[in-house]
Design an enzyme around this catalytic site. Structure first.
Site, PDB file in Angstrom:
ATOM      1  CD  GLU A 182      -3.114  -1.010   2.005  1.00 52.20           C
ATOM      2  OE1 GLU A 182      -2.892  -0.134   3.119  1.00 52.20           O
ATOM      3  OE2 GLU A 182      -4.206  -1.629   1.812  1.00 52.20           O
ATOM      4  CD  GLU A 238      -4.275  -6.048   2.754  1.00 55.07           C
ATOM      5  OE1 GLU A 238      -4.787  -5.174   3.260  1.00 55.07           O
ATOM      6  OE2 GLU A 238      -2.963  -5.885   2.783  1.00 55.07           O
TER       7      GLU A 238
END
Ligand code: BG6
Length: 476
Positions: A179, A374
């Site tokens: 991320e 995810e």
């Protein structure tokens, strides 16, 4: 209709975690202190405190986490029972280089991941590995200022090289930075620490430092991609982007334009990872803001030569914006509520259709395979007196998202490598440090303050996911 049709053969069903959120053993096996080890327990309203090193009498949830460091054989066995084909975890940088600037890696740390990966492979579960997942050595923060410093590129590469060489025949899928685009919100202390190891002083130009740090990370990532391919040409090395599509609140052209700029801002990281160069609008912004960034010609060549093989991304929610009168996106201030969506208990707007939208958006823009690494619902679970956890809300969330994924794959033709829902076993939440924000198919008996037996229990979603995998998604 998609009902009755399965996912493509070889689709990688699995689950995802990160070292610091489940391993514990924070000072065992020669491990050094990471940025995750200096963050206390928070809540949605009360951000986690970032302390100056480990301070006595403070509670740090990641120090014990769920004790996977000692219990992983039991946990991997449960993943195997669900039928996992892959297991995404990270390698804690501080197990391999405790301070980050040593010359030689720590053998005990390397051995731990050898043992963990062997345990996975024993069941035919392939490890999928993130190199940097919010857990860089704290020493690099204190001594070098984190990713403000160009020296971090070399430290990161040393870490990447040690991992690539050691696990070259155990791991195929890698991701360079988890991320990386959370720091779009440079006003968040948590995002700057976890992404870049930056602790800001008052008065600093945070936006400028974010772009500088991210540039060094993007260069390090590109160099790691090249290095990895030299070590093993079969490696698949991806980026990892937090995908929250950003919608305009209305069809007013100014709202639509603003939403476009918000997307450009939040996803320029992916542009550089995948295209190998900075988009022009951002180069113009660097100029007009006089950011005076350290970006050399050599860096630009490195970026071009080290584009990623696939896009790993997380998906939890979508965002919405409306025009603010200036075409500059500030994630801390510019998000508005989407009137068409409901949110989780933690305020994350649940939007399954947004996932299909995102998959198409990525595909059109970069023409690369995707890997959903995810996705999931953080929720409060109740364990009944007879040790059952009836998490039908989680099954609903995942079913609705999987339907949209299936439409994107089977109808739109998106090339998707696999699906690893987040926190397949309950673990410490990254944003709040809570155990009570649970994602797992497996319940861990542990409270926010670390008390509890740490025993594992199967939730209802365990059997549900097992069935999804056995049928290769045909009944979704
Ligand atoms: C992503 C991270 O931000 O989302 C994970 O890659 C994190 O590390 C996950 O745990 C869910 O967020 P949270 O704050 O609910 O744990």
């Amino acid at each position: 209709t998609i009902k009755g049709r399965a996912f493509p053969d070889g689709f990688l069903w699995g689950g995802a975690v990160a070292a610091h959120q489940l391993e514990g053993g924070y000072n065992e096996g020669g491990k050094g202190i990471s940025t995750a080890d200096i963050m206390t327990l928070g809540t949605n309203e009360q951000p986690r405190e970032i302390t100056d090193g480990v301070v006595p009498d403070k509670y740090y949830p990641n120090h014990q986490a769920i004790d996977f460091y000692h219990r992983y054989p039991e946990d991997i066995k449960l993943f195997a029972e669900m039928g996992f084909k892959c297991f995404r975890t990270s390698i804690a940088w501080t197990r391999i280089f405790p301070n980050g600037d040593e010359d030689e890696p720590n053998e005990a740390g390397l051995q731990f991941y050898d043992d963990l990966f062997d345990e996975c492979l024993k069941y035919g579960i392939q490890p999928v590995v993130t190199l940097a997942h919010f857990e860089m050595p704290y020493h690099l923060v204190k001594q070098y200022g984190g990713w403000r410093n160009r020296k971090l590129i070399q430290f990161y590469l040393k870490f990447a090289k040690a991992c690539f060489e050691r696990y070259h025949n155990k791991v195929t899928y890698w991701m360079t930075f988890n991320e990386i685009n959370n720091q779009t919100n440079f006003e968040s202390d948590g995002a700057m620490l976890t992404d870049s190891g930056i602790i800001h002083q008052p008065g600093e130009n945070r936006e400028r430092w974010m772009y500088q740090a991210a540039h060094y990370e993007l260069v390090a990532s590109a160099m790691a991609v090249r290095l990895g391919h030299e070590i093993n040409a079969d490696f698949q090395i991806g980026c990892m982007i937090a995908m929250c599509p950003i919608y305009p609140l209305t069809a007013a052209p100014a709202d639509v334009l603003f939403a476009q700029r918000a997307m450009q801002t939040r996803f320029y990281f992916a542009d550089v990872h995948c295209n190998g160069y900075y988009p022009q609008w951002l180069q113009n912004r660097f100029e007009t803001e006089h950011f005076n960034l350290d970006i050399t010609d050599e860096d630009l060549q490195i970026l071009q030569a080290g584009t990623v093989d696939y896009i790993g991304f997380s998906y939890y929610m979508s965002f919405t914006v409306k025009d603010t009168g200036k075409l500059v996106y500030n994630e801390e201030h510019d998000l508005v509520k989407n009137p068409y969506l409901k949110a989780s208990d933690w305020g994350w707007q649940v939007d399954p259709i947004g996932l299909r939208y995102a998959m198409n958006w990525f595909t059109d823009r970069y023409h690369l395979p995707l890997f959903i690494v995810e996705n999931g619902l953080g929720a409060i679970d109740e364990k009944t007196a007879d040790n059952q956890i009836h998490d039908d809300y989680r099954i609903d969330y995942l079913t609705n998202h999987l339907r949209q994924i299936k439409l994107a794959v089977l109808e739109d033709g998106v090339d998707l490598i696999g699906y690893t829902p987040w926190g397949c076993i309950d673990l410490v939440a990254a944003s709040t440090g809570q155990m009570s924000k649970r994602y797992g198919f497996i319940y861990v008996d542990e409270n926010d303050d670390g008390s509890g037996s740490l025993k594992r229990y199967k939730k209802d979603s365990f059997a549900w996911y097992q069935h999804v995998i056995t049928t290769n998604g045909a009944e979704i």
